[in-house]
Enzyme design. Structure first.
Site, short mmCIF file in Angstrom:
data_model
loop_
_atom_site.label_atom_id
_atom_site.label_comp_id
_atom_site.label_asym_id
_atom_site.label_seq_id
_atom_site.Cartn_x
_atom_site.Cartn_y
_atom_site.Cartn_z
CE LYS A 125 -5.59 1.70 -0.73
NZ LYS A 125 -6.51 2.13 0.52
CE LYS A 160 -3.77 2.69 1.92
NZ LYS A 160 -4.88 2.13 3.28
NE ARG A 165 -6.09 9.68 2.84
CZ ARG A 165 -4.63 10.16 2.96
NH1 ARG A 165 -3.69 10.89 2.35
NH2 ARG A 165 -2.79 8.79 2.52
C1 PBG Z 1 -7.80 3.54 5.42
C2 PBG Z 1 -7.83 3.49 4.25
C3 PBG Z 1 -7.45 3.92 3.04
C4 PBG Z 1 -8.17 3.83 1.97
C5 PBG Z 1 -8.73 2.08 1.93
N1 PBG Z 1 -8.15 1.75 3.26
C6 PBG Z 1 -7.22 5.60 3.29
C7 PBG Z 1 -5.88 6.06 3.24
O1 PBG Z 1 -4.68 5.14 3.73
O2 PBG Z 1 -5.86 6.99 3.91
C8 PBG Z 1 -8.45 4.23 0.41
C9 PBG Z 1 -9.38 3.63 -0.89
C10 PBG Z 1 -9.66 4.13 -1.88
O3 PBG Z 1 -9.03 5.60 -2.04
O4 PBG Z 1 -10.68 4.63 -2.91
N2 PBG Z 1 -6.39 2.77 5.95
#
Ligand code: PBG
Length: 337
Positions: free
Chosen positions: A257, A202, A212
């Protein structure tokens, strides 16, 4: 004038000449089985709240969520991924609401499993929707995100989700060692069938902006970023290291991701480990397509379908996408290219 012999002896276009031969040589096929729909859940009844940076995506109260779940079942989508929008007065610096067994997510899971036991339910494991600072973990007085202390809360969050009936828990927090500790605790609690999808690779990405907004963490997060725990977009080898650790610690599935800008990483992960590998077509990617389509600059359906096929080609066993229901519907209607 050229002689006949100078023409190409291999004509790649021969197989492309007709639809039948194009279909015969097609290497990857997209089906509803490849799709996971992420959904945003909120308190209340019979309400949907649009997410302005993601036109077409709404936050849903649990009763509305059940309708969407019904559509997923109808169109053959195997799994939903839940993300909460938490009321401000429940947010704390330590995000303890995340572990509340009667919280929004455990209640949503119970309702979904009661109505559609065959539909897989995945829950995100991270504290950002629950913290007053919008970070995924606990912070010290300097604002640094604490690793081991965070894992203690994440484990409690996982237990609340798994006991409510979640089929898959998906740690998206990027703390070191959390997969092993979560797996260990699930085993000890007898929750041996709870699958773990690790957000392994990630990245600290700007593509999460609209998400967010959707979970309501962006204003709390402010100008801070997540670079002290999420990966540097410049790194590829590091993703393989992360995936290797998560699999060794007991992950059943791994994820890369964001999606499209990281297809090289997806490909390398699948090639190296051959484990069930998922891609997240994230909120910013959704918004880019949606706003371009709204402006009339691109053909939404074609571009989304092509994007999904590219994920398959790059090695994805499945794709988390806010377009999942649309795509499943198009497939059922017989759409290909
Ligand atoms: C939370 C999380 C995030 C996403 C999925 N779980 C955001 C982040 O890490 O700030 C992003 C998903 C998306 O942008 O569609 N930890």
């Amino acid at each position: 004038m050229q002689t006949l012999g100078a023409y190409p002896s291999v004509r790649m276009r021969r197989m492309r000449h007709d639809d039948f031969s194009r279909r015969l040589m097609r290497e990857n096929v997209l089906t509803a089985n490849d799709l996971i729909l992420p959904v945003f859940v909120m308190e209340g009844t019979s309400r949907r709240e649009p997410v302005p940076s993601m036109p077409g995506v709404d936050r849903l109260t649990i009763d509305e969520l059940l309708k969407v779940a019904g559509e997923c079942v109808e169109y053959g989508i195997p799994m939903l991924a839940l993300f909460p929008h938490i009321e401000d007065d429940l947010k704390t610096p330590d995000g303890r609401e995340a572990a509340n067994p009667d919280g929004l997510i455990p209640r949503a899971v119970k309702a979904l499993k009661a109505a559609y036991p065959q539909l897989g339910i995945m829950c995100d494991v991270a504290l950002d929707p629950y913290t007053t600072h919008g970070q995924d973990g606990l912070i010290d007085e300097t604002g640094y995100i604490l690793n081991d202390e965070t894992i203690e809360v994440l484990v409690e969050q996982v237990l609340a989700q798994a006991r409510a009936g979640a089929d898959v828990v998906a740690p998206s927090d990027m703390m070191d060692g959390r997969i092993g500790i979560i797996r260990d605790r699930l085993e000890k609690e007898g929750l041996i069938h709870t699958r773990i999808m690790a957000y392994s690779a990630k990245y600290a990405s700007c593509y999460y902006g609209p998400f967010r907004d959707a979970v309501g963490s962006s204003s709390n997060l402010g100008k801070s970023n997540k670079a002290v725990y999420q990966q540097d977009p410049a790194n590829g080898d590091e993703a393989l290291w992360e995936v290797g650790l998560d699999l060794a610690e007991g992950a059943d599935m791994v994820m890369v991701k964001p999606g499209v800008p990281y297809l090289d990483v997806l490909w390398r992960v699948k090639e190296e480990f051959k484990a069930p590998t998922f891609a997240y077509h994230v909120s910013g990617e959704y918004a880019m397509i949606k706003f371009a389509a709204m402006a009339g600059a691109i053909d939404e359906k074609k571009i989304v379908y092509e994007t999904m096929v590219c994920f398959k080609r790059a090695g994805a066993d499945g794709i988390l996408t806010y377009y999942a229901l649309d795509v499943a519907r198009w497939i059922k209607e017989g759409y290909s290219y």
